[in-house]
Design an enzyme around this catalytic site. Structure first.
Site, mmCIF file in Angstrom:
data_model
loop_
_atom_site.group_PDB
_atom_site.id
_atom_site.type_symbol
_atom_site.label_atom_id
_atom_site.label_comp_id
_atom_site.label_asym_id
_atom_site.label_seq_id
_atom_site.Cartn_x
_atom_site.Cartn_y
_atom_site.Cartn_z
ATOM 1 N N ASP A 1 43.222 28.220 43.273
ATOM 2 C CA ASP A 1 44.535 27.612 43.515
ATOM 3 C C ASP A 1 45.596 28.489 42.877
ATOM 4 O O ASP A 1 45.467 28.886 41.720
ATOM 5 C CB ASP A 1 44.572 26.191 42.914
ATOM 6 C CG ASP A 1 45.768 25.392 43.409
ATOM 7 O OD1 ASP A 1 46.917 25.861 43.258
ATOM 8 O OD2 ASP A 1 45.561 24.296 43.945
ATOM 9 N N GLN B 1 48.943 14.355 49.353
ATOM 10 C CA GLN B 1 48.528 15.613 50.013
ATOM 11 C C GLN B 1 49.770 16.404 50.442
ATOM 12 O O GLN B 1 50.717 15.832 50.998
ATOM 13 C CB GLN B 1 47.670 15.294 51.242
ATOM 14 C CG GLN B 1 47.068 16.536 51.902
ATOM 15 C CD GLN B 1 46.148 16.186 53.090
ATOM 16 O OE1 GLN B 1 46.083 15.029 53.527
ATOM 17 N NE2 GLN B 1 45.465 17.184 53.608
ATOM 18 N N HIS C 1 41.013 19.847 51.776
ATOM 19 C CA HIS C 1 40.584 20.653 50.629
ATOM 20 C C HIS C 1 40.148 19.774 49.471
ATOM 21 O O HIS C 1 40.682 18.689 49.273
ATOM 22 C CB HIS C 1 41.689 21.612 50.178
ATOM 23 C CG HIS C 1 43.007 20.948 49.938
ATOM 24 N ND1 HIS C 1 43.862 20.611 50.964
ATOM 25 C CD2 HIS C 1 43.610 20.558 48.801
ATOM 26 C CE1 HIS C 1 44.932 20.041 50.467
ATOM 27 N NE2 HIS C 1 44.813 19.981 49.148
ATOM 28 N N PHE C 2 39.171 20.281 48.736
ATOM 29 C CA PHE C 2 38.743 19.653 47.489
ATOM 30 C C PHE C 2 39.243 20.521 46.346
ATOM 31 O O PHE C 2 39.071 21.739 46.361
ATOM 32 C CB PHE C 2 37.208 19.582 47.409
ATOM 33 C CG PHE C 2 36.621 18.516 48.282
ATOM 34 C CD1 PHE C 2 36.374 18.753 49.631
ATOM 35 C CD2 PHE C 2 36.322 17.262 47.760
ATOM 36 C CE1 PHE C 2 35.845 17.769 50.438
ATOM 37 C CE2 PHE C 2 35.778 16.268 48.571
ATOM 38 C CZ PHE C 2 35.545 16.516 49.910
ATOM 39 N N HIS C 3 39.856 19.875 45.341
ATOM 40 C CA HIS C 3 40.247 20.564 44.113
ATOM 41 C C HIS C 3 39.091 20.417 43.125
ATOM 42 O O HIS C 3 38.517 19.333 42.999
ATOM 43 C CB HIS C 3 41.446 19.873 43.449
ATOM 44 C CG HIS C 3 42.692 19.849 44.253
ATOM 45 N ND1 HIS C 3 43.754 20.681 44.001
ATOM 46 C CD2 HIS C 3 43.091 19.050 45.283
ATOM 47 C CE1 HIS C 3 44.748 20.401 44.833
ATOM 48 N NE2 HIS C 3 44.369 19.418 45.619
HETATM 49 P P1 5GP Z 1 47.329 18.994 47.767
HETATM 50 O O1 5GP Z 1 48.496 18.375 47.106
HETATM 51 O O2 5GP Z 1 47.593 19.125 49.246
HETATM 52 O O3 5GP Z 1 46.061 18.267 47.445
HETATM 53 O O4 5GP Z 1 47.160 20.434 47.115
HETATM 54 C C1 5GP Z 1 47.533 21.625 47.696
HETATM 55 C C2 5GP Z 1 47.174 22.702 46.701
HETATM 56 O O5 5GP Z 1 47.300 23.948 47.338
HETATM 57 C C3 5GP Z 1 48.083 22.745 45.452
HETATM 58 O O6 5GP Z 1 47.293 22.592 44.286
HETATM 59 C C4 5GP Z 1 48.744 24.111 45.532
HETATM 60 O O7 5GP Z 1 48.904 24.700 44.272
HETATM 61 C C5 5GP Z 1 47.795 24.891 46.418
HETATM 62 N N1 5GP Z 1 48.450 25.922 47.222
HETATM 63 C C6 5GP Z 1 49.579 25.799 47.946
HETATM 64 N N2 5GP Z 1 49.882 26.953 48.573
HETATM 65 C C7 5GP Z 1 48.901 27.842 48.225
HETATM 66 C C8 5GP Z 1 48.660 29.217 48.561
HETATM 67 O O8 5GP Z 1 49.403 29.856 49.295
HETATM 68 N N3 5GP Z 1 47.554 29.785 48.024
HETATM 69 C C9 5GP Z 1 46.692 29.110 47.197
HETATM 70 N N4 5GP Z 1 45.654 29.765 46.730
HETATM 71 N N5 5GP Z 1 46.892 27.808 46.864
HETATM 72 C C10 5GP Z 1 47.987 27.183 47.369
#
Ligand code: 5GP
Length: 138
Positions: free
Chosen positions: A33, A96, A102-104
């Site tokens: 991330d 989201q 995606h899984f964190h």
């Molecule tokens: P969500 O809130 O959708 O669960 O998390 C999206 C995640 O994607 C966030 O933790 C954010 O930091 C990550 N993210 C957003 N844009 C990018 C990117 O361009 N590259 C990477 N590696 N991570 C990203």
């Protein structure tokens, strides 16, 4: 929700946007991330056009969960955290922000400050340092 081919993770899968890769096969891609909530924060995504867990084709489940477990185990070994959090959000109301499933995977310990999202972008160099520790233990 209609899948948007222009979302950032679709571009990462296509190779149009770079990422620091942790693990890849024909079904999944795992990468660091870019705004980690803790060192080693990794994302695992399926290589199919899926906005969230509710739409995931069944054949991807074992690959996605297998990779998630493998990386979680490595993070546990590398950082020896008190716990490892696997987080997955479905829909904007759930928090989201990127609409490709995606899984964190995030280490958790006392003293680290956790939010849903971090605002600090890390350099590829910093991310690669953490990535190298994780892949050594996969
Ligand atoms: P969500 O809130 O959708 O669960 O998390 C999206 C995640 O994607 C966030 O933790 C954010 O930091 C990550 N993210 C957003 N844009 C990018 C990117 O361009 N590259 C990477 N590696 N991570 C990203």
């Amino acid at each position: 929700m209609v899948y948007d081919d222009q979302n950032i993770f679709a571009k990462i899968i296509k190779g149009d946007v770079s990422c620091v890769k942790v693990l890849e096969n024909e079904f999944i891609l795992a990468f660091m991330d870019v705004m980690p909530q803790a060192p080693g924060h990794t994302l695992v995504i399926p290589k199919c056009k899926t906005t969230n867990l509710l739409d995931l084709p069944e054949e991807y489940f074992p690959h996605l969960m297998g990779a998630t477990q493998k990386i979680a185990k490595s993070i546990k070994k590398v950082y020896s955290p008190a716990g490892v959090m696997v987080l997955q959000l479905n829909g904007s109301e759930a928090g989201q922000t990127v609409f490709h499933l995606h899984f964190h995977i995030i280490q958790r310990r006392g003293g680290l400050n956790y939010k849903f999202h971090s605002s600090g972008v890390k350099s590829s160099l910093e991310l690669k340092k953490e990535r190298d520790k994780i892949i050594k233990n996969l």
